[in-house]
Design an enzyme around this catalytic site. Structure first.
Site, PDB file in Angstrom:
ATOM      1  N   GLY A 187       7.170  -0.570  54.452  1.00  0.00           N
ATOM      2  CA  GLY A 187       7.884  -1.846  54.575  1.00  0.00           C
ATOM      3  C   GLY A 187       9.350  -1.677  54.951  1.00  0.00           C
ATOM      4  O   GLY A 187       9.906  -0.584  54.849  1.00  0.00           O
ATOM      5  N   ARG A 226      15.945  -6.649  52.152  1.00  0.00           N
ATOM      6  CA  ARG A 226      17.002  -7.128  51.247  1.00  0.00           C
ATOM      7  C   ARG A 226      17.975  -6.033  50.796  1.00  0.00           C
ATOM      8  O   ARG A 226      18.999  -6.335  50.196  1.00  0.00           O
ATOM      9  CB  ARG A 226      16.373  -7.819  50.027  1.00  0.00           C
ATOM     10  CG  ARG A 226      16.044  -9.280  50.310  1.00  0.00           C
ATOM     11  CD  ARG A 226      15.376  -9.928  49.126  1.00  0.00           C
ATOM     12  NE  ARG A 226      13.995  -9.452  48.959  1.00  0.00           N
ATOM     13  CZ  ARG A 226      13.296  -9.570  47.842  1.00  0.00           C
ATOM     14  NH1 ARG A 226      13.847 -10.116  46.771  1.00  0.00           N
ATOM     15  NH2 ARG A 226      12.054  -9.136  47.772  1.00  0.00           N
ATOM     16  N   GLY A 236       1.321  -5.985  56.928  1.00  0.00           N
ATOM     17  CA  GLY A 236       0.999  -6.368  55.552  1.00  0.00           C
ATOM     18  C   GLY A 236       0.406  -5.234  54.725  1.00  0.00           C
ATOM     19  O   GLY A 236       0.026  -4.187  55.245  1.00  0.00           O
ATOM     20  N   THR A 237       0.333  -5.494  53.403  1.00  0.00           N
ATOM     21  CA  THR A 237      -0.123  -4.459  52.469  1.00  0.00           C
ATOM     22  C   THR A 237      -1.595  -4.085  52.700  1.00  0.00           C
ATOM     23  O   THR A 237      -1.966  -2.917  52.570  1.00  0.00           O
ATOM     24  CB  THR A 237       0.055  -4.930  51.018  1.00  0.00           C
ATOM     25  OG1 THR A 237      -0.476  -6.248  50.888  1.00  0.00           O
ATOM     26  CG2 THR A 237       1.529  -4.969  50.630  1.00  0.00           C
ATOM     27  N   GLU A 285       0.042 -15.359  46.456  1.00  0.00           N
ATOM     28  CA  GLU A 285       1.446 -15.054  46.732  1.00  0.00           C
ATOM     29  C   GLU A 285       2.330 -16.274  46.475  1.00  0.00           C
ATOM     30  O   GLU A 285       1.895 -17.420  46.645  1.00  0.00           O
ATOM     31  CB  GLU A 285       1.609 -14.585  48.183  1.00  0.00           C
ATOM     32  CG  GLU A 285       0.953 -13.252  48.455  1.00  0.00           C
ATOM     33  CD  GLU A 285       1.394 -12.163  47.481  1.00  0.00           C
ATOM     34  OE1 GLU A 285       2.591 -11.802  47.497  1.00  0.00           O
ATOM     35  OE2 GLU A 285       0.557 -11.694  46.691  1.00  0.00           O
ATOM     36  N   TYR A 294      44.848  29.376  46.857  1.00  0.00           N
ATOM     37  CA  TYR A 294      43.579  29.299  47.576  1.00  0.00           C
ATOM     38  C   TYR A 294      42.986  30.690  47.641  1.00  0.00           C
ATOM     39  O   TYR A 294      43.628  31.614  48.153  1.00  0.00           O
ATOM     40  CB  TYR A 294      43.756  28.749  48.999  1.00  0.00           C
ATOM     41  CG  TYR A 294      42.486  28.876  49.804  1.00  0.00           C
ATOM     42  CD1 TYR A 294      41.323  28.236  49.379  1.00  0.00           C
ATOM     43  CD2 TYR A 294      42.417  29.670  50.947  1.00  0.00           C
ATOM     44  CE1 TYR A 294      40.126  28.385  50.068  1.00  0.00           C
ATOM     45  CE2 TYR A 294      41.222  29.822  51.645  1.00  0.00           C
ATOM     46  CZ  TYR A 294      40.084  29.179  51.200  1.00  0.00           C
ATOM     47  OH  TYR A 294      38.901  29.329  51.875  1.00  0.00           O
ATOM     48  N   ASN A 318      42.360  33.840  55.048  1.00  0.00           N
ATOM     49  CA  ASN A 318      41.047  34.406  55.380  1.00  0.00           C
ATOM     50  C   ASN A 318      40.596  34.065  56.789  1.00  0.00           C
ATOM     51  O   ASN A 318      39.613  34.593  57.263  1.00  0.00           O
ATOM     52  CB  ASN A 318      40.000  33.934  54.362  1.00  0.00           C
ATOM     53  CG  ASN A 318      39.856  32.427  54.331  1.00  0.00           C
ATOM     54  OD1 ASN A 318      40.810  31.688  54.580  1.00  0.00           O
ATOM     55  ND2 ASN A 318      38.668  31.956  54.037  1.00  0.00           N
ATOM     56  N   TYR A 319      41.308  33.186  57.448  1.00  0.00           N
ATOM     57  CA  TYR A 319      40.847  32.693  58.751  1.00  0.00           C
ATOM     58  C   TYR A 319      41.912  32.983  59.795  1.00  0.00           C
ATOM     59  O   TYR A 319      43.082  32.581  59.638  1.00  0.00           O
ATOM     60  CB  TYR A 319      40.604  31.176  58.625  1.00  0.00           C
ATOM     61  CG  TYR A 319      40.003  30.527  59.839  1.00  0.00           C
ATOM     62  CD1 TYR A 319      38.863  31.045  60.436  1.00  0.00           C
ATOM     63  CD2 TYR A 319      40.559  29.364  60.370  1.00  0.00           C
ATOM     64  CE1 TYR A 319      38.304  30.428  61.545  1.00  0.00           C
ATOM     65  CE2 TYR A 319      40.002  28.740  61.470  1.00  0.00           C
ATOM     66  CZ  TYR A 319      38.863  29.281  62.065  1.00  0.00           C
ATOM     67  OH  TYR A 319      38.311  28.669  63.158  1.00  0.00           O
ATOM     68  N   SER A 352      53.734  36.056  42.551  1.00  0.00           N
ATOM     69  CA  SER A 352      53.669  34.660  42.996  1.00  0.00           C
ATOM     70  C   SER A 352      53.926  34.553  44.499  1.00  0.00           C
ATOM     71  O   SER A 352      54.678  35.329  45.066  1.00  0.00           O
ATOM     72  CB  SER A 352      54.724  33.837  42.256  1.00  0.00           C
ATOM     73  OG  SER A 352      54.408  33.807  40.882  1.00  0.00           O
TER      74      SER A 352
HETATM   75  C1  UD1 Z   1       3.601  -7.570  47.356  1.00  0.00           C
HETATM   76  C2  UD1 Z   1       2.292  -8.189  46.862  1.00  0.00           C
HETATM   77  C3  UD1 Z   1       2.573  -9.058  45.619  1.00  0.00           C
HETATM   78  C4  UD1 Z   1       3.288  -8.242  44.550  1.00  0.00           C
HETATM   79  C5  UD1 Z   1       4.557  -7.650  45.139  1.00  0.00           C
HETATM   80  C6  UD1 Z   1       5.259  -6.731  44.175  1.00  0.00           C
HETATM   81  C7  UD1 Z   1       0.824  -8.544  48.766  1.00  0.00           C
HETATM   82  C8  UD1 Z   1       0.367  -9.472  49.791  1.00  0.00           C
HETATM   83  N1  UD1 Z   1       1.739  -8.993  47.925  1.00  0.00           N
HETATM   84  O1  UD1 Z   1       4.422  -8.600  47.836  1.00  0.00           O
HETATM   85  O2  UD1 Z   1       1.372  -9.562  45.124  1.00  0.00           O
HETATM   86  O3  UD1 Z   1       3.614  -9.083  43.452  1.00  0.00           O
HETATM   87  O4  UD1 Z   1       4.226  -6.851  46.302  1.00  0.00           O
HETATM   88  O5  UD1 Z   1       4.506  -5.581  43.930  1.00  0.00           O
HETATM   89  O6  UD1 Z   1       0.334  -7.427  48.699  1.00  0.00           O
HETATM   90  N2  UD1 Z   1       4.172  -2.295  52.706  1.00  0.00           N
HETATM   91  C9  UD1 Z   1       3.665  -1.478  53.692  1.00  0.00           C
HETATM   92  N3  UD1 Z   1       3.263  -2.041  54.854  1.00  0.00           N
HETATM   93  C10 UD1 Z   1       3.360  -3.376  55.097  1.00  0.00           C
HETATM   94  C11 UD1 Z   1       3.907  -4.189  54.095  1.00  0.00           C
HETATM   95  C12 UD1 Z   1       4.297  -3.626  52.900  1.00  0.00           C
HETATM   96  O7  UD1 Z   1       3.562  -0.258  53.524  1.00  0.00           O
HETATM   97  O8  UD1 Z   1       2.974  -3.792  56.185  1.00  0.00           O
HETATM   98  C13 UD1 Z   1       4.591  -1.674  51.441  1.00  0.00           C
HETATM   99  C14 UD1 Z   1       6.066  -1.800  51.151  1.00  0.00           C
HETATM  100  O9  UD1 Z   1       6.797  -0.698  51.681  1.00  0.00           O
HETATM  101  C15 UD1 Z   1       6.118  -1.830  49.623  1.00  0.00           C
HETATM  102  C16 UD1 Z   1       4.795  -2.482  49.251  1.00  0.00           C
HETATM  103  O10 UD1 Z   1       3.950  -2.347  50.390  1.00  0.00           O
HETATM  104  O11 UD1 Z   1       6.167  -0.543  49.072  1.00  0.00           O
HETATM  105  C17 UD1 Z   1       4.966  -3.955  48.892  1.00  0.00           C
HETATM  106  O12 UD1 Z   1       5.536  -4.612  50.000  1.00  0.00           O
HETATM  107  P1  UD1 Z   1       6.521  -5.845  49.859  1.00  0.00           P
HETATM  108  O13 UD1 Z   1       6.930  -6.301  51.188  1.00  0.00           O
HETATM  109  O14 UD1 Z   1       7.576  -5.515  48.859  1.00  0.00           O
HETATM  110  O15 UD1 Z   1       5.468  -6.898  49.262  1.00  0.00           O
HETATM  111  P2  UD1 Z   1       5.731  -8.360  48.748  1.00  0.00           P
HETATM  112  O16 UD1 Z   1       5.649  -9.289  49.879  1.00  0.00           O
HETATM  113  O17 UD1 Z   1       6.929  -8.397  47.884  1.00  0.00           O
END
Ligand code: UD1
Ligand code: CA
Length: 457
Positions: A11, A15, A77-78, A152, A362, A382-383, A401
């Site tokens: 991700g 923020r 996405g996750t 979510e 030094y 030294n240099y 000294s």
């Molecule tokens: C996610 C969860 C949410 C949970 C929150 C905190 C989903 C849809 N939502 O939301 O339920 O409460 O985390 O744990 O799963 N990541 C990837 N690839 C991606 C997107 C994210 O590797 O495409 C990784 C991020 O690097 C991070 C983790 O997944 O380590 C969570 O991602 P983040 O964007 O923080 O998820 P949230 O939207 O906050």
């Protein structure tokens, strides 16, 4: 039947408002990802896969040996991240898949073990916690006591938003069940992403998804902002300091002592405020460190005294003294009872047993034998503008000294140099070397000067 761990680290970490990949921010000298990988390693996974994407090259470079990186590009996405990982491993039927986010540094191995055990014959288990403020988290939706899904924040109804039990992106899955659920995943949500949480809902429709509640929400707190990072840093520091104090380390003001996780302090050492010990620094028993010491990858021996100083890759022997206001650069070694004092800089220098460099010097690329004294203002030149050269000083030497030691140069045992000398040639053992013009005297100078001035008036 094996346990595979997938760590989500692709991700953006928007923020954090930083170019640095979020999982590489540090808590007590270790990256968020390193904390997570350590916890995962303790659970004993047969394979650990880190999903990388944003800042992939940097994250890859930070991975320990034996951990595999899989790239997720683009990041959809996750759920999509786990698909990418599974595509790289191939067949996972019969395996348990542990999914852990890369940004939860306080997650304990015991908790992960409980999560894996809770899954047993169920399709999935998940960690949940009661967040004081659940804003932003996925809410755990239950029917009766049964988990039926995770919704979510942005997709939740007003009724669902008041739920305080949240999911924290940490799951154990049956491999085959997970693969099937991911294959059926859609993007019908507010962000148009593949949500791993939707896979959980799908599995809950067919079987029991077991929730494993975590009592302390801090343990599963993900880091999303500089503010959250600072909070976790402070909490880890509090815990580390408490553990060292319990082990017998004296801290005059523990709120102002900053120790990396890789540091070791012996019982009976005393740490004053403003002490920052980083990397693999160690402090011996009875040593007194601080106020205001920054030391990285250094050794502070038993009974040593170090204050108001900076040490980098330096070794301070037993009972040796450093500071105030000394800078010990890499390759500095003080043997037992040696002293490097006020406004002294050293680099690649050995100060032998009982030898002293007390003020304003030094010492670079030098070795000083035992019981020698280096007078105030002495400098190793030294240099030469192109290369560095060594200065070798023997035992029981007295360097006057303001001596300039133009290297390469050797000062024999028991030799002396006169104050203010520029020493360009070796000095024999026991000899005195003086290099300066003879002092002359002009008698009556002040009176003549006064007479001259009065004539002008
Ligand atoms: C996610 C969860 C949410 C949970 C929150 C905190 C989903 C849809 N939502 O939301 O339920 O409460 O985390 O744990 O799963 N990541 C990837 N690839 C991606 C997107 C994210 O590797 O495409 C990784 C991020 O690097 C991070 C983790 O997944 O380590 C969570 O991602 P983040 O964007 O923080 O998820 P949230 O939207 O906050
Ligand atoms: Ca001179």
């Amino acid at each position: 039947m094996s346990l595979r761990a997938i760590v989500l680290a692709a991700g953006r970490g928007t923020r954090m408002k930083s170019e640095r990949p979020k999982v590489l921010f540090e808590v007590a000298g270790r990256s968020l990802l390193a904390w997570v990988l350590d916890a995962v390693a303790e659970v004993g996974a047969d394979e650990v896969i880190v999903v990388v994407g944003h800042g992939a090259d940097e994250v890859r470079a930070a991975l320990p040996e034996g951990v595999r990186a899989v790239t997720q590009q683009p990041q959809l996405g996750t759920g999509h991240a786990v698909m990418a990982a599974l595509a790289a491993v191939g067949e996972v039927g019969g395996d348990t898949i542990l999914v852990v986010p890369g940004d939860t540094p306080l997650l304990r191995p015991e908790t992960l073990r409980a999560l894996v055990e809770a899954r047993a014959d169920a399709p999935a288990s998940l960690l949940t916690t009661e967040m004081p403020d659940p804003t932003g988290y996925g809410r755990v939706v239950r029917r009766g006591s049964r988990v039926v899904g995770i919704v979510e924040q942005r997709d939740a109804t007003p009724e669902q938003r008041v739920i305080r039990e949240v999911a924290v992106s940490t799951y154990a899955f049956d491999g085959a069940a997970l693969a099937a659920a991911l294959a059926a995943l859609g993007t019908g949500n507010d962000q148009g992403e593949y949500y791993l949480t939707d896979a959980v809902a799908a599995l809950a429709a067919d079987g029991e998804v077991r929730a494993v509640p975590v009592a302390d929400p801090a343990e599963v707190q993900g880091i999303n902002s500089q503010d959250q990072l600072a909070t976790v840093v402070a909490e880890v520091r509090r815990r580390l300091n408490a553990a060292w104090m319990a082990a017998g380390v004296e801290m005059v003001d523990p709120g102002r002592v900053y120790l990396d996780a890789g540091v070791a302090v012996a019982a009976g050492a005393r740490l004053y405020p403003g002490v920052h010990l980083e990397g693999r620094t160690t402090v011996g028993a009875g040593a007194v460190v601080g106020p205001d010491v920054f030391a990285v990858d250094s050794i502070i021996g038993p009974g040593a005294r170090v204050w108001y100083s900076v040490l980098r890759g330096a070794e301070v022997g037993e009972g040796a003294q450093v500071g105030p206001f000394a800078s010990l650069r890499p390759g500095t070694r003080l043997e037992a009872g040696a002293k490097v004092g006020t406004f002294v800089e050293t680099k690649a220098t050995v100060v032998g047993r009982g030898s002293k460099v007390p003020h304003l010097s030094y010492m670079g690329d030098a070795s000083i034998g035992e019981d020698s004294n280096i007078g105030a203002g002495t400098i190793t030149c030294n240099y030469d503008g192109r290369e560095k050269h060594r200065t070798v000083i023997g035992d029981r030497v007295f360097i006057g000294s303001d001596t300039m030691l133009v290297a390469p140069v050797t000062i024999g045992d028991e030799a002396t140099t006169g104050a203010g000398s520029v020493i360009t040639r070796d000095v024999s053992p026991g000899a005195l070397a003086v290099e300066r013009s003879r002092q002359r005297e002009v008698p009556g100078y002040a009176a003549r000067k006064a007479k001259k001035a009065s004539r002008k008036e």
